[in-house]
Design a protein around this motif. Structure first.
Motif, mmCIF file in Angstrom:
data_model
loop_
_atom_site.group_PDB
_atom_site.id
_atom_site.type_symbol
_atom_site.label_atom_id
_atom_site.label_comp_id
_atom_site.label_asym_id
_atom_site.label_seq_id
_atom_site.Cartn_x
_atom_site.Cartn_y
_atom_site.Cartn_z
ATOM 1 N N LEU A 84 0.832 -1.200 0.000
ATOM 2 C CA LEU A 84 0.000 0.000 0.000
ATOM 3 C C LEU A 84 0.873 1.260 0.000
ATOM 4 O O LEU A 84 0.485 2.283 -0.567
ATOM 5 C CB LEU A 84 -0.934 0.003 1.211
ATOM 6 C CG LEU A 84 -2.076 -1.011 1.145
ATOM 7 C CD1 LEU A 84 -2.747 -1.155 2.508
ATOM 8 C CD2 LEU A 84 -3.097 -0.604 0.097
ATOM 9 N N GLN A 87 2.060 1.713 -3.690
ATOM 10 C CA GLN A 87 0.968 2.144 -4.555
ATOM 11 C C GLN A 87 0.452 3.530 -4.162
ATOM 12 O O GLN A 87 -0.025 4.278 -5.020
ATOM 13 C CB GLN A 87 -0.146 1.101 -4.585
ATOM 14 C CG GLN A 87 0.299 -0.235 -5.151
ATOM 15 C CD GLN A 87 1.119 -0.113 -6.429
ATOM 16 O OE1 GLN A 87 0.832 0.691 -7.309
ATOM 17 N NE2 GLN A 87 2.170 -0.919 -6.535
ATOM 18 N N GLY A 88 0.576 3.883 -2.889
ATOM 19 C CA GLY A 88 0.261 5.257 -2.487
ATOM 20 C C GLY A 88 1.224 6.248 -3.126
ATOM 21 O O GLY A 88 0.819 7.324 -3.590
ATOM 22 N N ALA A 91 0.364 6.534 -6.783
ATOM 23 C CA ALA A 91 -0.801 7.412 -6.940
ATOM 24 C C ALA A 91 -0.406 8.881 -6.783
ATOM 25 O O ALA A 91 -0.845 9.734 -7.567
ATOM 26 C CB ALA A 91 -1.891 7.036 -5.934
ATOM 27 N N PRO A 108 -6.085 0.541 -5.168
ATOM 28 C CA PRO A 108 -6.613 -0.099 -3.943
ATOM 29 C C PRO A 108 -7.565 -1.252 -4.247
ATOM 30 O O PRO A 108 -7.626 -2.214 -3.477
ATOM 31 C CB PRO A 108 -7.321 1.037 -3.207
ATOM 32 C CG PRO A 108 -7.592 2.070 -4.231
ATOM 33 C CD PRO A 108 -6.490 1.947 -5.246
#
Length: 184
Positions: A84, A87-88, A91, A108
């Motif tokens: 996460l 990938q955060g 993003a 997500p």
């Protein structure tokens, strides 16, 4: 699980998956609510790249190795792409370069889906790339279950002294063959 007991019971594992399930429902609902605003090519690319880089190479190597050990690189690729945190950051970089968009919900949705639907979390180096019960875990699970008829209670059959106060006498009192996470 707590800071001293780094394992899950079947009930706590299902509860964690349920929490990710709620995240999956929320992310999917937002995605569907804005379906007409989703750019499909970026959404598909964001959803697929995680497995194309992080899972597929390790799965192929695992199958080629006949289910045996594979280089740690494949575990690292999986863990980095299925994080996460990673990938955060992806993003945030995307938003910085292209602006915010609903296609980003593919990130997500992928991660929450892996955890909630398939029970896939990060991959430790000591375990095979594809899930298989480790013999040491099987022994631990059997011993843990034998200690209490309800393995998800907060009762501790014999309180252990704090690790920094244990002496050799305490070690000698531990029954032979008992699993001790501090020793690993």
């Amino acid at each position: 699980m707590d800071a001293h007991n780094l394992f899950e019971t079947p009930v706590t594992y299902r509860l964690i998956r349920l929490e990710y399930g709620l995240g999956l429902v929320v992310a999917t609902a937002l995605f569907l609510a804005h379906l007409d605003e989703v750019r499909w090519l970026p959404a598909l690319a964001l959803f697929l790249y995680i497995d194309l880089i992080g899972y597929l190479p390790g799965a192929v190597a695992h199958r080629r190795a006949g289910g045996g050990r594979i280089p740690r690189t494949y575990h690292v690729l999986y863990n980095v792409t299925h994080s996460l945190v990673t990938q955060g950051l992806v993003a945030l970089a995307w938003i910085g370069l292209s602006g915010a968009e609903w296609a980003l919900l593919a990130l997500p949705i992928h991660l929450f889906g892996d955890r909630a639907l398939f029970g896939n979390f990060l991959k430790p180096f000591g375990l095979r790339f594809e899930p298989r019960t480790h013999p040491a875990y099987e022994r631990f699970r059997a011993e843990y279950a034998a200690l209490s008829p309800d393995t998800d209670t907060d009762t501790d059959p014999e309180p252990e002294p704090e690790p920094d106060t244990m002496d050799t006498a305490d070690e000698k009192r531990r029954p032979a063959g008992r699993f001790d996470a501090r020793a690993t």
